[in-house]
Design a protein around this motif. Structure first.
Motif, PDB file in Angstrom:
ATOM      1  N   VAL A  27       1.023  -1.409   0.234  1.00  0.00           N
ATOM      2  CA  VAL A  27      -0.030  -0.163   0.247  1.00  0.00           C
ATOM      3  C   VAL A  27       0.987   1.235   0.207  1.00  0.00           C
ATOM      4  CG1 VAL A  27      -1.526   1.092   1.354  1.00  0.00           C
ATOM      5  CG2 VAL A  27      -2.336  -1.090   0.998  1.00  0.00           C
ATOM      6  N   TRP A  28       0.549   2.515  -0.720  1.00  0.00           N
ATOM      7  CA  TRP A  28       1.812   3.818  -1.122  1.00  0.00           C
ATOM      8  C   TRP A  28       0.742   4.478  -0.091  1.00  0.00           C
ATOM      9  CZ3 TRP A  28       5.642   3.950  -4.184  1.00  0.00           C
ATOM     10  CH2 TRP A  28       6.330   2.432  -4.654  1.00  0.00           C
ATOM     11  N   LEU A  29       0.825   4.716   0.493  1.00  0.00           N
ATOM     12  CA  LEU A  29       0.514   6.495   1.411  1.00  0.00           C
ATOM     13  C   LEU A  29       1.379   7.131   1.122  1.00  0.00           C
ATOM     14  CD1 LEU A  29      -0.247   4.459   4.903  1.00  0.00           C
ATOM     15  CD2 LEU A  29      -2.083   5.188   3.479  1.00  0.00           C
ATOM     16  N   ASP A  30       0.536   8.685   0.615  1.00  0.00           N
ATOM     17  CA  ASP A  30       0.497   9.719  -0.208  1.00  0.00           C
ATOM     18  C   ASP A  30       0.345  10.472   1.237  1.00  0.00           C
ATOM     19  OD1 ASP A  30       1.991  12.428  -0.846  1.00  0.00           O
ATOM     20  OD2 ASP A  30       0.749  11.470  -3.249  1.00  0.00           O
ATOM     21  N   ASP A  31       1.173  11.433   1.297  1.00  0.00           N
ATOM     22  CA  ASP A  31       0.147  12.607   2.494  1.00  0.00           C
ATOM     23  C   ASP A  31       1.045  14.185   2.145  1.00  0.00           C
ATOM     24  OD1 ASP A  31       3.114  13.158   3.378  1.00  0.00           O
ATOM     25  OD2 ASP A  31       2.950  12.906   5.193  1.00  0.00           O
ATOM     26  N   GLY A  32       1.218  14.003   0.417  1.00  0.00           N
ATOM     27  CA  GLY A  32       1.279  15.519   0.195  1.00  0.00           C
ATOM     28  C   GLY A  32       2.805  15.808   0.344  1.00  0.00           C
ATOM     29  N   GLN A  33       3.821  15.417   1.204  1.00  0.00           N
ATOM     30  CA  GLN A  33       5.406  15.325   2.155  1.00  0.00           C
ATOM     31  C   GLN A  33       5.866  14.175   1.079  1.00  0.00           C
ATOM     32  OE1 GLN A  33       5.632  17.626   5.127  1.00  0.00           O
ATOM     33  NE2 GLN A  33       4.437  19.559   4.158  1.00  0.00           N
ATOM     34  N   THR A  34       5.595  13.073   2.440  1.00  0.00           N
ATOM     35  CA  THR A  34       5.914  11.738   1.541  1.00  0.00           C
ATOM     36  C   THR A  34       5.331  10.907   0.870  1.00  0.00           C
ATOM     37  OG1 THR A  34       5.764  11.475   4.245  1.00  0.00           O
ATOM     38  CG2 THR A  34       7.540  12.570   3.205  1.00  0.00           C
ATOM     39  N   ILE A  35       6.343   9.938   0.976  1.00  0.00           N
ATOM     40  CA  ILE A  35       5.294   8.429   0.901  1.00  0.00           C
ATOM     41  C   ILE A  35       5.733   7.141   1.402  1.00  0.00           C
ATOM     42  CG2 ILE A  35       4.815   6.628  -1.019  1.00  0.00           C
ATOM     43  CD1 ILE A  35       5.757   9.266  -3.114  1.00  0.00           C
TER      44      ILE A  35
END
Length: 78
Positions: free
Chosen positions: A31-39
């Protein structure tokens, strides 16, 4: 620090030490979680994916991000 590159087909390799440490095998889901600054890339065991992801977004300020995204959407619609 481990580093990989992205191929022309947008693929990358999981370094062997990470595969071994997290017991990642062929066919496993990531699962790839992207918080807008890091992955963040999180391996998900096939036997219980819900349990594996519980708490994965902790500390990511997801509610604030969701509300900001909704405000942006509303401003575009007007």
């Amino acid at each position: 620090m481990l580093q990989t590159s992205v191929s022309k087909r947008w693929q990358t390799v999981i370094p062997a030490p990470i595969r071994k440490r997290y017991a990642i095998r062929k066919g496993d889901l990531l699962v790839w979680l992207d918080d807008g600054q890091t992955i963040k890339v999180i391996p998900v065991p096939a036997d219980d994916p819900i349990r594996a992801l519980r708490g994965a977004g902790r500390g990511e300020r997801l509610v604030e991000q969701l509300l900001a995204s909704r405000r942006e959407d509303r401003s575009r619609e007007q």
